[in-house]
Design an enzyme around this catalytic site. Structure first.
Site, mmCIF file in Angstrom:
data_model
loop_
_atom_site.group_PDB
_atom_site.id
_atom_site.type_symbol
_atom_site.label_atom_id
_atom_site.label_comp_id
_atom_site.label_asym_id
_atom_site.label_seq_id
_atom_site.Cartn_x
_atom_site.Cartn_y
_atom_site.Cartn_z
ATOM 1 N N THR A 98 0.772 -1.232 -0.016
ATOM 2 C CA THR A 98 -0.069 0.057 0.003
ATOM 3 C C THR A 98 0.851 1.312 0.125
ATOM 4 O OG1 THR A 98 -0.261 0.100 2.511
ATOM 5 C CG2 THR A 98 -1.896 -0.994 1.271
ATOM 6 N N GLU A 99 0.251 2.217 -0.328
ATOM 7 C CA GLU A 99 0.738 3.505 -0.251
ATOM 8 C C GLU A 99 1.567 3.723 1.249
ATOM 9 O OE1 GLU A 99 -1.095 8.234 -0.717
ATOM 10 O OE2 GLU A 99 -2.171 6.404 -0.734
ATOM 11 N N CYS B 194 2.324 6.804 4.444
ATOM 12 C CA CYS B 194 2.276 8.241 4.382
ATOM 13 C C CYS B 194 3.415 8.701 5.372
ATOM 14 C CB CYS B 194 1.049 8.411 5.281
ATOM 15 S SG CYS B 194 -0.603 8.226 4.344
ATOM 16 N N ASP C 248 -6.477 1.268 7.111
ATOM 17 C CA ASP C 248 -6.843 -0.197 7.814
ATOM 18 C C ASP C 248 -8.275 -0.364 7.826
ATOM 19 O OD1 ASP C 248 -4.421 -0.368 8.735
ATOM 20 O OD2 ASP C 248 -4.798 0.058 10.880
#
Length: 293
Positions: free
Chosen positions: A108-109, A111, A175
């Site tokens: 996933t990306e 952050c 999530d």
């Protein structure tokens, strides 16, 4: 498909070695953890094709060998994530299972600044304007989920499941492991989530996407006070008793700005009086903000 272990080039002493790569050879995982939960570990990783850092989420399936429901939920999360495209929802890139290590892996990306909870603790002096900008982005993410076909309820929204890119002020919901897709009735029927952020109707096992609005209201309360709601309770039973009796968290007394307090109260009102994400985005609370999309 089996992930293979990559040996670093002995001639390149400065290169940071990957401990694992995905079956396509595109993503490489480093040793350092970005976060971990009961079932999932999240590692820093690298997308060699795009030249960007990503998150490598790894779930040990061994723990679910006897739990078909949880396994189904995990794979449902992965399928769900793949279908979502929104600026305020964590992007999902790829997934596979590793039969040798019995893990489910997905990329996933990432952050840059971690969770909103950690970011807020690190930066104690934040203007109401900045908190409004973060709030508006969370609501935009929720509006996307709630108006999705089928409607998606997050069910575990809290400040540790919202992530920050601190250099741009961009906020993203992540999530979605407990998310539920619901039909036209928008009703769901199982108890789960983080007790402090669970709406009273969740405990009655008859709820809609408005539980996410309640949880969002308590996220805003935490952002303002830097205190997890219902900290005064030392057990889940006591939280349950207060929430189902309509007793607000003591942290509400610390909210000095009347406009903020009134906005939080709208979000945590009883289900029949609670506005939708779309309605809240039109609220005068956000008047005068420059657009941060």
């Amino acid at each position: 498909m089996v992930a293979c272990v990559v040996k670093s080039d002995p001639l390149d002493k400065d290169a940071e070695p990957f401990v694992e790569v995905d079956p396509t050879g595109r993503y490489g995982r480093y040793t350092d953890l970005l976060g971990s939960g009961a079932t999932k570990k999240v590692y820093r990783a690298f997308d060699q094709e795009e030249g960007i850092e990503v998150a490598w989420n790894q779930i040990k399936l061994r723990g679910f060998a006897d739990n078909e429901v949880m396994l189904d939920r995990l794979f449902a999360e992965v399928r769900l994530l793949r279908s979502l495209k929104n600026d305020n929802i964590i992007s999902f890139y790829n997934w596979w299972t590793d039969e040798k290590d019995n893990t489910l892996n997905f990329i996933t990306e990432v952050c840059t600044s971690g969770s909103l909870r950690d970011y807020r603790k690190k930066h104690r002096h934040v203007s109401i304007k900045a908190l409004k900008k973060w709030s508006r982005q969370i609501l935009r993410g929720l509006e996307y989920l709630h108006t999705h076909e089928p409607c998606i309820i997050h069910r575990d929204l809290n400040c540790s499941n919202v992530f920050m890119n601190g250099n741009s002020g961009q906020v993203k919901i992540g999530d979605l492991g407990l998310a539920a897709t619901v039909g036209k009735s928008h009703a769901a029927h199982s108890i789960l989530g983080t007790p402090e952020f669970m709406a009273p109707e969740l405990y009655d096992e008859d709820y809609t996407e408005l539980i996410d609005i309640y949880a969002f209201g308590l996220c805003l309360l935490e952002m303002v006070t830097m205190e997890i709601p219902y900290m005064e309770c030392d057990s889940i039973a006591k939280i349950y008793k207060k929430v189902t009796s309509g007793v607000k968290p003591l942290a509400m007394n610390k909210v000095k700005d009347p406009q903020v307090k009134s906005f939080i109260e709208k979000c945590i009102a009883k289900q029949s009086d609670r506005p939708s994400a779309s309605q809240l985005l039109q609220d005068p609370f956000f008047d005068g903000l420059d657009d941060d999309q």
